[in-house]
Each structure stands twice: as C-alpha cells, then as structure tokens.
Scaffold this active site. Structure first.
Site, PDB file in Angstrom:
ATOM      1  N   TYR A 168       4.296  15.602  14.556  1.00  0.00           N
ATOM      2  CA  TYR A 168       5.323  14.629  13.601  1.00  0.00           C
ATOM      3  C   TYR A 168       6.808  14.944  13.799  1.00  0.00           C
ATOM      4  CZ  TYR A 168       5.752  11.399  10.143  1.00  0.00           C
ATOM      5  OH  TYR A 168       6.308  10.036   9.496  1.00  0.00           O
ATOM      6  N   THR A 213       0.943  -1.080   0.011  1.00  0.00           N
ATOM      7  CA  THR A 213       0.084   0.102   0.030  1.00  0.00           C
ATOM      8  C   THR A 213       0.810   1.292  -0.047  1.00  0.00           C
ATOM      9  OG1 THR A 213      -0.127  -0.095   2.449  1.00  0.00           O
ATOM     10  CG2 THR A 213      -1.912  -1.175   1.272  1.00  0.00           C
ATOM     11  N   PHE A 254       2.083  -7.337   5.014  1.00  0.00           N
ATOM     12  CA  PHE A 254       1.674  -7.951   6.079  1.00  0.00           C
ATOM     13  C   PHE A 254       0.130  -7.787   5.909  1.00  0.00           C
ATOM     14  CE2 PHE A 254       1.581  -8.703  11.112  1.00  0.00           C
ATOM     15  CZ  PHE A 254       1.730  -9.993  10.875  1.00  0.00           C
TER      16      PHE A 254
END
Ligand code: NAD
Length: 395
Positions: free
Chosen positions: A235, A51, A74
């Site tokens: 972040y 992804t 995964f």
C-alpha cells in the site's frame, strides 16, 4: 425474493435492501448519540457518498453537523430480478432519513470523473444550496476516463521497485498461501496516479470555484491510508501509495490556486477498515483481521462511522486539529501506535490456516464484510420475501 449473500472472491455481487437500510440507520444512531458539532459546515458536497468512508462522512455532516448534503456516487439500481448495489440502497436510506429529519439531501448517481457530473452538481448547488463550505472527496475506483482526452486509465495494485512476496488470505476459501506480486512498470504507476491521485480532486475544486459556489474559507478533505511496515510494500510504498502521495501535491495546489477564497485543503489519513475498496487489496484482509483482534482487545476498535466522527470533531472542525508535518489530518493515530503495530507484527508470522480464528479476528472481518452488503444485521429477517426494488429519486 429471499436474498442471501452471493460472495465471489473478494466481492459480494448482491445486497439486501432492508439490511443496507438498517446498517445506515445504525450509523445514523451512532452519529446522533455523539451530539451536535456546533462549528460544522452547513452545505456539504460528498464525492463518493454511498459506501465506506464517504457514506460515514455524509452521515457525520448531516446528523452531527446538521448539514444539507449533495452526494455523488456510482451505483447500480435494482431490477425485478436483481438486487441493486449496496451503495444504491444505502443512499436511498440516507436520503429518506435526512429528509425525514428536515435536512436537504440530493444524490447524483453518475461518473464523478466526468465534466457532465461536475456541471450537474454545480447546477444543483446553485439552484438549491447556495455556497458549499465542505467538500469531501472519497472516491475509490479501479478506473477513470479522462474528461478531456476520453482515454480510460486502469489502476493496479502492485509493489514499486521490487517484487513482493507475503502471506495472503483468500477470504473465500480461507486458504493462506504465499503471494508474489511483480513490481509495477512506469506506465502502471502513472495510470494508478491518474485514477487515484489528486487530479480529479483539483478539477472538482477548480470547477466549483469557477462557478462561484464555494464559500470563503471552504474546507476540503481527501482520504488516504499510510499504514506501517506490514502494509507498506502493498500500500504505502506501492502503486496506490504513489497515487496517494499525489494527493499531498494536489492539496497544496488547491490551496494555492484558490487562495483568494482561503480554501483549506487537507489530505486526511484514516485507519484501515473493511470496505469494498480495501477487501480487493491483497494482504489487507489478513492484516485487518489481525488488527481487529489487537484493537478490540485494546478497546480501540473503530469502523468508518467512528473514524468519520473523530475526523470531523477532532480535525476538520477543531481549533487544534491533529496535523502531521505534511499538513495532513491524522485519524489513524490508534492503529499506528507503536505497541499496537508491534502486537500485529508479532502475530503476523504465526498465523496459519489452522489457527486463523484463534490468532486473528477473521470472524469479525467477515461479519463486517457481509454488513457492507446489508447481511448479518440484527433485527433484519433474512428469510422474508422482499422486493429488491427500492424507490430513489437520484439525479
Ligand atoms: P468504497 O469502495 O466503500 O467507496 C467508494 C465510493 O466511490 C462509493 O461511494 C462509490 O459509489 C464511489 N465511486 C467509485 N467510482 C465512482 C465514479 N466513477 N463516480 C462517482 N462515484 C464513484 O471505498 P472506501 O474504502 O470508503 O474509500 C474511500 C476513500 O477512503 C478512498 O480514497 C480510500 O483510499 C480511502 N481510505 C480507505 C481506507 C480503507 O481501509 N478502506 C483507509 C484509509 C483511506
């Protein structure tokens, strides 16, 4: 079954097999339209391949670089009654398309943090590929089990040093409220570094080198986000930022440890995009909605696939890569332009629930989010009865 999105908070718990396949096809078409990358590596390992940035990188390696790819992810397979995860369908679609184009493609669906997964990848590389000339490290995970101690660590998304209060958009209810996050303690910071820092990247590179499956001059990249003022408290200068700083340490350590092989390791700074990982970070959905509005107006909007192509063509395989003084490839150049950031900063305090769709591109954000799970893709019949089962010969 008829598959409609089931969104719970910041995640979508199902995915559309045909929609995901079409989303992958669209990204492949974009990559093919860019033309081939002459200097690109021919044997590429992508860790976190299913992804977001990892998938886009795999598509760049294969469809612009003509590479054989081994991917590690995964993902949840489908059953008769439940859809698989988007990454499962994406990887199946990528594999079909790559093989149809005559390109080697294998995918390991397993825990990349484990020794067993690394050993399995090495066996497959030895048997099928020879030597690897590019390793893309694009994992995003909330937890990691240390392969030596067996202990499981969880990452946290918290500020460092002091609490942080900011405007936050709940993407499910469309409510905007003040969100206060208390600072992380030392253990939470250390655990986040353990999960999202550079240790596992180093373990992969060392294992590949020990098994003698790295080509001389092999390149490796790991992805980070730096951002500016608005996102720093949650972040860049928060727990996740501490973990990402550790990637800089790891890049230097990899180059030093594998100097005999002339391995080139670069942290790569990418722009903020909508992915399953970023939608879970507080503040980011509102920031990205504003950024979309500004960058679309400027004509500089990019998603994962455009970023992956620029990373490959302008940095990894360029004679004059855009490097910063920390030896990092920079592909966040357009997002971080002063004038772009100034426009976002000016809009930030003005956003309310009432003017959300006017001041921001939340609509674009939401469409992008749903596309991650294969919904809202042109040409897909979402009223059709489809089977969730898709064959995939993942290892
Ligand atoms: P993502 O959630 O779309 O992808 C994560 C990938 O990791 C998937 O392929 C998933 O299957 C894989 N994965 C997770 N746990 C795994 C495990 N235990 N074993 C094997 N595979 C596993 O995330 P993304 O946003 O594309 O993030 C990829 C990297 O890019 C991260 O390092 C992230 O910090 C970085 N990045 C993201 C953004 C952003 O805005 N999304 C910006 C800059 C950098």
């Amino acid at each position: 079954m008829i598959i409609k999105p089931k969104v719970r908070g910041f995640i979508c718990t199902n995915a559309h097999p045909l929609g995901c396949a079409a989303h992958v096809q669209n990204q492949i078409a974009y990559m093919k339209a860019q033309g081939p990358l002459a200097a690109a590596g021919k044997n590429v390992l992508v860790i976190g391949c299913s992804t977001g940035y990892g998938l886009a990188s795999r598509i760049a390696a294969a469809f612009a670089g003509g590479a054989a790819t081994l991917g590690v992810c995964f993902e949840k397979p489908p059953s008769e009654r439940k859809t698989g995860s988007a990454g499962y369908y994406n990887s199946a679609a990528f594999q079909d398309a790559a093989r149809a184009a005559g390109l080697y493609s294998e995918t390991i669906n397993g825990d990349a943090f484990s020794d067993a997964c690394k050993a399995q990848a090495i066996d497959m590389i030895k048997a099928d590929m020879g030597k690897i000339d590019l390793v893309v490290y694009s994992l995003a995970s909330p937890r990691r089990t240390d392969p030596k101690s067996g202990e499981t660590f969880n990452s946290t998304l918290k500020p460092v040093g002091q609490s942080y209060t900011a405007k936050n958009l709940n993407t499910d209810t469309l409510k905007i409220s003040e969100l206060t996050l208390e600072p992380a303690n030392e253990e939470e910071i250390a655990n986040t570094v353990k999960v999202m820092g550079g240790e596992d990247w180093e373990l992969w590179m060392q294992a590949l080198a020990d098994a003698d499956v790295l080509a001389d001059g092999c390149k490796t990249v790991a992805y980070t986000y730096l951002g500016k003022q608005i996102t720093w408290p949650i972040y860049g200068r928060a727990t996740i930022g501490k973990a990402k700083e550790d990637l800089d340490r790891a890049a230097a350590a990899i180059e030093q440890a594998l100097a005999e092989k002339s391995v080139q390791a670069n942290v790569s700074v990418l722009k903020a995009v909508v992915t399953q990982a970023s939608s879970a970070i507080p503040i980011m959905p509102l920031y990205i909605s504003l950024m979309f509005k500004v960058m679309k107006q400027e004509g500089s909007h990019e998603d994962c696939i455009e970023q992956a192509y620029r990373l490959f063509s302008e940095c990894i395989y360029s004679d004059q890569p855009r490097l910063d003084d920390g030896n990092r490839f920079r592909v966040d150049d357009k997002e971080l332009k002063d004038e772009t950031q100034a426009k976002i900063e000016a809009l930030w305090p003005q956003v309310t629930e009432q003017n959300l769709n006017e001041l921001t591109d939340f609509k674009g954000y939401n469409e992008n989010f749903l596309r991650l799970f294969g919904f809202g893709i042109d040409g897909v019949d979402y009223e059709a009865d489809v089977s969730p089962l898709v064959e995939a010969d993942f290892k």
